[in-house]
Design a protein around this motif. Structure first.
Motif, PDB file in Angstrom:
ATOM      1  N   ARG A 118      -8.582  -0.497  -2.735  1.00  0.00           N
ATOM      2  CA  ARG A 118      -8.871   0.778  -2.075  1.00  0.00           C
ATOM      3  C   ARG A 118      -8.784   0.636  -0.564  1.00  0.00           C
ATOM      4  O   ARG A 118      -8.304   1.536   0.129  1.00  0.00           O
ATOM      5  CB  ARG A 118     -10.256   1.280  -2.467  1.00  0.00           C
ATOM      6  N   VAL A 119      -9.266  -0.519  -0.047  1.00  0.00           N
ATOM      7  CA  VAL A 119      -9.151  -0.758   1.394  1.00  0.00           C
ATOM      8  C   VAL A 119      -7.684  -0.775   1.799  1.00  0.00           C
ATOM      9  O   VAL A 119      -7.285  -0.179   2.800  1.00  0.00           O
ATOM     10  CB  VAL A 119      -9.831  -2.093   1.785  1.00  0.00           C
ATOM     11  N   SER A 120      -6.859  -1.436   0.984  1.00  0.00           N
ATOM     12  CA  SER A 120      -5.440  -1.527   1.329  1.00  0.00           C
ATOM     13  C   SER A 120      -4.745  -0.182   1.249  1.00  0.00           C
ATOM     14  O   SER A 120      -3.752   0.051   1.933  1.00  0.00           O
ATOM     15  CB  SER A 120      -4.734  -2.512   0.394  1.00  0.00           C
ATOM     16  N   GLN A 121      -5.245   0.719   0.399  1.00  0.00           N
ATOM     17  CA  GLN A 121      -4.622   2.035   0.280  1.00  0.00           C
ATOM     18  C   GLN A 121      -4.973   2.935   1.457  1.00  0.00           C
ATOM     19  O   GLN A 121      -4.286   3.917   1.697  1.00  0.00           O
ATOM     20  CB  GLN A 121      -5.065   2.735  -1.022  1.00  0.00           C
ATOM     21  N   ASN A 122      -6.023   2.609   2.173  1.00  0.00           N
ATOM     22  CA  ASN A 122      -6.494   3.494   3.236  1.00  0.00           C
ATOM     23  C   ASN A 122      -5.462   3.738   4.308  1.00  0.00           C
ATOM     24  O   ASN A 122      -4.759   2.855   4.688  1.00  0.00           O
ATOM     25  CB  ASN A 122      -7.755   2.928   3.890  1.00  0.00           C
ATOM     26  N   GLU A 148      -0.504   3.538  -6.711  1.00  0.00           N
ATOM     27  CA  GLU A 148      -1.138   4.827  -6.390  1.00  0.00           C
ATOM     28  C   GLU A 148      -1.267   5.675  -7.650  1.00  0.00           C
ATOM     29  O   GLU A 148      -2.322   6.239  -7.935  1.00  0.00           O
ATOM     30  CB  GLU A 148      -0.277   5.615  -5.393  1.00  0.00           C
TER      31      GLU A 148
END
Lengths: 247, 209, 222
Positions: free
Chosen positions: C218-222, C82
């Motif tokens: 970015r998908v995984s951070q969502n 992050e």
């Protein structure tokens, strides 16, 4: 360009659209499959070398072609979903996946069953069959990835990326397997090598192909509707729809 | 011109709408305090505001520039403190912060980092692995970023007071006051009642079904 | 002041050095798998020479999968990722740097070990040279493509087996071209063609993977 549409109105629209399309797909699938199979299995002439056993072609070839087609459709749906952030696109993608996997399995099974009288064995590492097997693994990978997420929105995006990676690889896999096959089994004659096919065999084949495509579309639409209802069960429009159905 | 603002943000998780059409703005010297029960979407909102996740609809701007297209300018002026501390447990606090400073293009000398850590009550722990520190001490290490990134004018802090002792809370509050006095903006969530000496604006999120 | 990406590279290598005992495990696995084959199919020198290239490549694929998770998992879980995503650096470049550091710390030792394996499996010198060439060109592809799948599964509790399911089918073309290059070398045939194809695959992966991985992160951070 889609942003102004409220996301939940959109799934409702997708549901209504598939509701309209459903009978068309269903009826044409039924007609084409019955016509194509009946013509192919009962009336088309037998092959002069392979006799009646070649008739499995009317199932094998449509399912083999459609397994690739369904994968491409899945990747296109994923691409649309990722680029324009459309939720129903991901739902369509995941609605296609198991259908495509089953069609791939049918292609593999009929290929093996055809191989038994031809080669005397159920499984030969033939280029086409090997490609289909890898394609099945790709489908299963996408489905497994989707199932591993609790958050289905995230699952759709992740599986979508994987579907696109797979579709970029598909030609490479296909080419490499063909090449590997000629390298190791130059002596084996591929049963698909004959490009010429008699017209009276070609027509039923094309009709079955069309029927298979329509059938896949039909099942996909049904699954899409299920997916929408399941995911949005608590939305007012779904509740209203259910109430309508009961009355 | 407001520092950071969100326009008509909405977000859904697991097909549940967390919030819809939220707009907010943080001016210089402003503290915005996001309140709400568990599951109301505070963390989701915070992550959207820093650009870690994307909202379903709406946009976030930093000094009137959309953060998605100008993320480097925005991130250059941002300190984010989240649930995950961003500390590798194999590295020491000093190593962790040194790497962090280099990645965030902050030129500081090691002795400055050590003095900040000492100020935060971590004397003698600077070179031990982070895994040997207590939870509160680890959070202090992560909070040291607020002392190191001086050119940041926007702080986004997700529950910064959790697991801190009285002295730690006092240090952080003093730093918050100092930051706003310089014209910096703060967005934060917290379960404690904030007793800051400066005015605080509140944004309440409700739990939706 | 050093460039942020260079310092990230140094950080990842320093971290790998701190965890060197853990990094040895996939290499041990690689050695063990290869030791199993002569025991399983018999020690005949000709048999071993025939299956050798395939065995080494399959073992390399499997052991690279074992270490693949390290690429992002730890950084994702402790939040370093992050902070990295909010550092102002381009995420695609970050991915590329991390993949390079990962390849250097996990795969390069494997390549250095391979002379021993060439002895174990009775490979000729020509075969050995071609094997090294394919490994040098091919293993970066494993890391690059693997990065996409790791980025997709990094948020999941158990990503290990799933990672293999996703990646192994995609690695098949590489396996085919690499082993056929070594086979060609065994027959003293030219294998430039195979190497060329592997190089092309490498360039394709290099061009597409960082952006895809960045998106997946970015998908995984969502």
């Amino acid at each position: 360009m889609w942003k102004w549409l409220h996301p939940y109105a959109k799934t409702e629209e997708a549901y209504k659209l598939s509701q309209t399309l459903l009978p068309w797909f269903g009826i044409s699938a039924l007609i084409a499959l019955v016509a194509g199979f009946a013509w192919g299995l009962l009336f088309a002439p037998a092959d002069y070398q392979q006799g009646d056993s070649f008739r499995i072609i009317y199932i094998h070839v449509p399912s083999a072609l459609m397994s690739m087609g369904a994968y491409s459709a899945m990747a296109i749906a994923a691409f649309i979903g990722l680029v324009w952030q459309i939720r129903p696109a991901f739902m369509t993608m995941i609605a296609i996946a198991p259908v495509g996997a089953v069609v791939t399995f049918v292609a593999l099974f009929t290929g093996a069953a055809w191989g038994k009288p031809m080669w005397g064995t159920w499984w030969v590492w033939d280029a086409r069959l090997t490609s289909e097997l890898i394609l099945l693994f790709l489908y299963l990978g996408v489905i497994a990835l989707y199932k591993s997420f609790d958050d289905k929105q995230q699952a759709g995006k992740a599986a979508g990326v994987m579907a696109i990676v797979g579709v970029v690889n598909l030609p490479i896999i296909h080419f490499s397997v063909e090449w590997w096959n000629t390298l190791h089994q130059g002596a084996t004659i591929s049963k698909f090598a004959k490009p010429s096919i008699a017209t009276e065999m070609l027509w039923p084949l094309l009709i079955s192909l069309f029927g298979m495509a329509m059938y896949i579309g039909y099942v996909t639409l049904l699954r899409l509707q299920n997916e929408i209802i399941r995911r949005e069960a608590h939305r007012p429009w779904v509740i209203a729809l259910m109430r309508e159905d009961k009355e | 011109m407001s520092l950071l603002s969100g326009h008509h943000l909405s977000c859904s998780k697991r097909d549940r709408l967390l919030f819809d059409d939220i707009s907010l703005a943080v001016e210089p010297s402003d503290v915005l305090y996001i309140r709400g029960p568990n599951g109301a979407g505070k963390t989701s909102l915070i992550r959207i505001l820093v650009g870690l996740s994307t909202p379903d609809t709406g946009s976030v701007t930093y000094r009137d520039n959309c953060i998605r297209s100008h993320y480097d300018v925005f991130h250059h002026h941002l300190v984010y403190f989240g649930h995950k501390l961003g500390l590798n447990t194999h590295f020491s606090p000093l190593e962790n912060l040194r790497h962090w400073c280099k990645q965030h293009q902050i030129s500081v000398r090691d002795d400055h980092i050590v003095s900040v850590l000492d100020e935060l009550g971590l004397v003698g722990l600077e070179t031990l692995p982070v895994s040997s520190l207590s939870a509160g001490q680890q959070r202090r290490v992560a909070l040291a970023r607020l002392w190191l990134k001086n050119h940041a004018d926007m702080w986004v802090l997700d529950e910064p007071f959790t697991a801190l002792d009285v002295q730690g809370i006092a240090l952080l509050k003093a730093r918050l006051v100092e930051h706003t006095a310089k014209g910096g903006g703060v967005i934060m969530t917290s379960h404690q009642d904030l007793a800051l000496s400066i005015p605080v604006r509140e944004l309440a999120l409700e739990y939706r079904i | 002041m050093t460039h942020p990406l260079i310092s990230l590279f140094q950080r990842d290598l320093a971290l790998a050095y701190k965890q060197r005992a853990e990094l040895l495990q996939p290499i041990m696995f690689f050695l063990l798998v290869i030791t199993l084959f002569p025991l399983g199919i018999g020690p005949g020198p000709e048999t071993l020479q025939k299956v050798g290239p395939g065995v080494i490549w399959v073992a390399a694929l499997l052991s690279s999968l074992l270490g693949m998770d390290r690429l992002f998992r730890e950084d994702f879980q402790d939040g370093s990722l992050e902070q990295l995503m909010l550092s102002g650096a381009s995420l695609s470049w970050v991915v590329l740097v991390k993949v390079a550091a990962h390849w250097l710390s996990t795969t390069l030792p494997l390549l250095i070990l391979s002379p021993i394996l060439a002895l174990f499996l009775n490979l000729t010198e020509a075969m050995y040279v071609s094997l090294i060439a394919t490994l040098l060109l091919g293993t970066p592809i494993l890391s690059l493509i693997g990065a996409i799948a790791v980025a997709l599964t990094v948020g999941l509790q158990r990503g290990g087996v799933l990672l293999s399911l996703l990646l192994l089918p995609i690695f098949i073309p590489l396996l085919i071209f690499a082993t056929s290059a070594v086979d060609a070398a065994a027959l003293s045939l030219p294998y430039n063609g195979q190497l060329g194809i592997i190089a092309a695959l490498f360039l394709l992966a290099l061009a597409l993977s960082p952006a895809a991985t960045a998106f997946a992160l970015r998908v995984s951070q969502n």
